[in-house]
Scaffold this motif. Structure first.
Motif, PDB file in Angstrom:
ATOM      1  N   THR A 115     -33.833 -30.907  -4.457  1.00 53.91           N
ATOM      2  CA  THR A 115     -32.779 -29.899  -4.483  1.00 53.91           C
ATOM      3  C   THR A 115     -33.211 -28.717  -3.624  1.00 53.91           C
ATOM      4  N   LEU A 116     -32.389 -28.376  -2.647  1.00 54.01           N
ATOM      5  CA  LEU A 116     -32.656 -27.286  -1.722  1.00 54.01           C
ATOM      6  C   LEU A 116     -31.772 -26.103  -2.081  1.00 54.01           C
ATOM      7  N   ALA A 173     -24.808 -25.071   4.851  1.00 55.82           N
ATOM      8  CA  ALA A 173     -24.798 -25.992   3.708  1.00 55.82           C
ATOM      9  C   ALA A 173     -23.975 -27.234   4.014  1.00 55.82           C
ATOM     10  N   LEU A 216     -25.993 -29.530   6.096  1.00 52.66           N
ATOM     11  CA  LEU A 216     -27.085 -30.167   5.363  1.00 52.66           C
ATOM     12  C   LEU A 216     -26.611 -31.244   4.394  1.00 52.66           C
ATOM     13  N   VAL A 217     -25.370 -31.164   3.932  1.00 48.64           N
ATOM     14  CA  VAL A 217     -24.863 -32.180   2.998  1.00 48.64           C
ATOM     15  C   VAL A 217     -24.117 -33.301   3.711  1.00 48.64           C
ATOM     16  N   THR A 222     -25.486 -36.597  -0.687  1.00 49.58           N
ATOM     17  CA  THR A 222     -25.965 -35.222  -0.812  1.00 49.58           C
ATOM     18  C   THR A 222     -24.858 -34.361  -1.399  1.00 49.58           C
ATOM     19  N   LEU A 233     -23.152 -30.789  -2.678  1.00 50.26           N
ATOM     20  CA  LEU A 233     -23.141 -29.345  -2.420  1.00 50.26           C
ATOM     21  C   LEU A 233     -22.672 -28.618  -3.674  1.00 50.26           C
ATOM     22  N   VAL A 283     -27.837 -29.701  -2.493  1.00 51.27           N
ATOM     23  CA  VAL A 283     -27.984 -28.426  -1.791  1.00 51.27           C
ATOM     24  C   VAL A 283     -27.214 -27.398  -2.614  1.00 51.27           C
ATOM     25  N   LYS A 333     -25.958 -23.575  -2.680  1.00 52.72           N
ATOM     26  CA  LYS A 333     -25.707 -22.471  -1.752  1.00 52.72           C
ATOM     27  C   LYS A 333     -25.198 -21.278  -2.544  1.00 52.72           C
TER      28      LYS A 333
END
Length: 194
Positions: free
Chosen positions: A37-38, A52, A55-56, A61, A63, A124, A126
């Motif tokens: 998890t970022l 974001a 990245l997803v 992935t 968000l 991710v 955000k």
């Protein structure tokens, strides 16, 4: 007759949007692993949503959108401008920590509004209202990678002022935004440098 058709058309659009929002919030976590998890934390108007969404883009992935807003119900930029940022042991801290745990238990219309993944391998998170609680969150979630996204404060202040996302009582909203940005980023970088 025309008004009835317009109402039906509006109601159809509303129901379609509601269905789309609800359909995004079912989640099945294949391998719950908090280390996958970022966390992206930034100031508003910094480009964090854009980052974001990039990245997803890989399948699987998820968000999670701005969990720090959930506890106070902040859903617009105007509300965010007049609502103080969470600090210290604030309920928003717990919401961000829950999001960073990476499980399927935390979901809903606000959190999953930009989510397209349902079989989740990575997450991710955000958030633009969590700068002041970054040190507190980091203490509870030391293994989660963090991106502190920065943009020049003048560009942010110009954007915020153009959108009207500032306190109406402010005499100089541009200067106030730059000053807040500097104070928050200084404290965040001091707390996260370890």
């Amino acid at each position: 007759m025309i008004s009835v058709l317009l109402r039906l058309r509006w109601k159809g659009r509303y129901l379609k949007k509601r269905w789309r929002t609800k359909s995004r919030s079912w989640i099945l976590v294949l391998r719950p692993n908090p280390r996958r998890t970022l966390w992206i934390t930034s100031w508003q108007r910094s480009g964090s949503t854009w980052l974001a969404e990039m990245l997803v883009s890989p399948p699987g992935t998820r968000l999670m959108y701005e969990p720090a807003n959930v506890s106070e119900g902040v859903v617009t930029g105007e509300q965010a401008a007049t609502t103080p940022l969470p600090e210290g042991a604030h309920p928003a801290t717990l919401e961000v920590i829950r999001a960073l745990q990476g499980g399927a238990a935390f979901h809903g219309a606000w959190i999953d509004q930009l989510n397209t993944a349902h079989l989740v391998r990575r997450t991710v998170v955000k958030d633009v209202r969590a700068m002041a609680i970054a040190a507190e969150v980091r203490r509870y979630r030391p293994h989660n990678p963090v991106i502190v996204l920065t943009r020049h404060p003048f560009e942010i202040a110009r954007s915020v002022v153009a959108l009207g996302w500032y306190d109406p009582a402010s005499k100089n909203p541009f200067l106030d935004e730059v000053e807040q940005w500097c104070q928050r980023h200084h404290s965040v970088f001091l707390s996260l440098r370890d």
